[in-house]
Design a protein around this motif. Sequence first.
Motif, PDB file in Angstrom:
ATOM      1  N   THR A   1      29.815  50.161  33.047  1.00 45.12           N
ATOM      2  CA  THR A   1      30.447  48.746  32.551  1.00 45.12           C
ATOM      3  C   THR A   1      30.074  47.798  33.768  1.00 45.12           C
ATOM      4  O   THR A   1      29.678  48.313  34.996  1.00 45.12           O
ATOM      5  CB  THR A   1      31.927  48.887  32.518  1.00 45.12           C
TER       6      THR A   1
ATOM      7  N   VAL B   1      32.086  43.883  35.054  1.00 51.01           N
ATOM      8  CA  VAL B   1      32.560  42.537  35.076  1.00 51.01           C
ATOM      9  C   VAL B   1      32.484  41.806  36.191  1.00 51.01           C
ATOM     10  O   VAL B   1      32.486  42.339  37.180  1.00 51.01           O
ATOM     11  CB  VAL B   1      34.135  42.811  34.652  1.00 51.01           C
TER      12      VAL B   1
ATOM     13  N   ASN C   1      30.800  39.949  31.283  1.00 54.72           N
ATOM     14  CA  ASN C   1      31.263  41.472  31.216  1.00 54.72           C
ATOM     15  C   ASN C   1      30.487  42.288  30.118  1.00 54.72           C
ATOM     16  O   ASN C   1      30.049  41.507  29.114  1.00 54.72           O
ATOM     17  CB  ASN C   1      32.767  41.524  30.692  1.00 54.72           C
TER      18      ASN C   1
ATOM     19  N   SER D   1      35.509  47.337  31.492  1.00 54.53           N
ATOM     20  CA  SER D   1      36.308  46.770  32.819  1.00 54.53           C
ATOM     21  C   SER D   1      36.652  45.203  32.543  1.00 54.53           C
ATOM     22  O   SER D   1      35.884  44.457  31.738  1.00 54.53           O
ATOM     23  CB  SER D   1      35.244  46.702  33.940  1.00 54.53           C
ATOM     24  N   ARG D   2      37.800  44.642  33.084  1.00 53.80           N
ATOM     25  CA  ARG D   2      38.320  43.298  32.552  1.00 53.80           C
ATOM     26  C   ARG D   2      38.421  42.283  33.815  1.00 53.80           C
ATOM     27  O   ARG D   2      38.438  42.648  35.039  1.00 53.80           O
ATOM     28  CB  ARG D   2      39.676  43.703  32.136  1.00 53.80           C
TER      29      ARG D   2
ATOM     30  N   THR E   1      38.338  38.769  29.329  1.00 53.80           N
ATOM     31  CA  THR E   1      37.191  39.601  28.637  1.00 53.80           C
ATOM     32  C   THR E   1      37.983  40.226  27.604  1.00 53.80           C
ATOM     33  O   THR E   1      39.228  40.534  27.347  1.00 53.80           O
ATOM     34  CB  THR E   1      36.891  40.558  29.539  1.00 53.80           C
TER      35      THR E   1
ATOM     36  N   LEU F   1      39.677  41.218  38.705  1.00 56.78           N
ATOM     37  CA  LEU F   1      38.811  41.901  37.989  1.00 56.78           C
ATOM     38  C   LEU F   1      39.092  43.522  38.310  1.00 56.78           C
ATOM     39  O   LEU F   1      39.324  43.681  39.356  1.00 56.78           O
ATOM     40  CB  LEU F   1      37.214  41.852  38.755  1.00 56.78           C
TER      41      LEU F   1
END
Length: 235
Positions: A89, A91, A104, A108-109, A124, A180
């Motif tokens: 992933t 971000v 993104n 992952s945020r 996200t 993040l």
Amino acid sequence: NNEDQIGYLLSPHLEFQLMLVADGMGGHLKGEVASSIVRDTFIKSFENSRKPSSIKDAKKALKKIIKRANSLVHKLSSKRDEYYGMGTTVVLALVLDEETIILNCGDSRAYTYTKKDSTLKQITTDQTCVEYLYRLGVITKEEMKTHPKRHVLMNALGIASSVDFDVTVIDNSSFDYLLLCSDGYSNMVDEIETIELFKLHSQNNVKEICGAMVAKAIENGGLDNISVTLMEVIG
């Protein structure tokens, strides 16, 4: 085995900042290699760059770089058996003077937090099976937490020859902190707890706040690698 990678870059001319979190997948299939490739590709691409002349140009640059990173991971995965099936992933935040571009792929945020009204906002959208089912109305928010496919990704970088990703632009005046994190944090610490951490540690620096976040995720179970990176807007 830690498959997470964090990247940070302050441009030589202090014109922009770059921060990212990548969560590799594959276990013995070398997810940490995939996340390292993505981190290094973005950092090296921007470390000698000047500030993009416009948001449009910045988006073009990010699109070009993520395609290059995806190609590098996918080709390595395809050519060497020990790397077969790896992915990651990512971000990422490209912080400019007035706006920040969030990119993104995966789960992952990115979150923003505003001190005035203690508001945490998820920027996200998780690219996961349960998020897809929730948006279709098949399951509820509560059911997402215990669904057997809650860890299944619908999208990740490096698993195919092409890559899908989301891009969001936010105004830097609309938040005080930009967070993040990998799902090792977001799966362990809910939004209410994260708000409480910000409120409790509002007088501390970002390193101390990050430390408190990691400690909370470990306290709540720490079932996965935990990675967080945090930027405070000052002035």
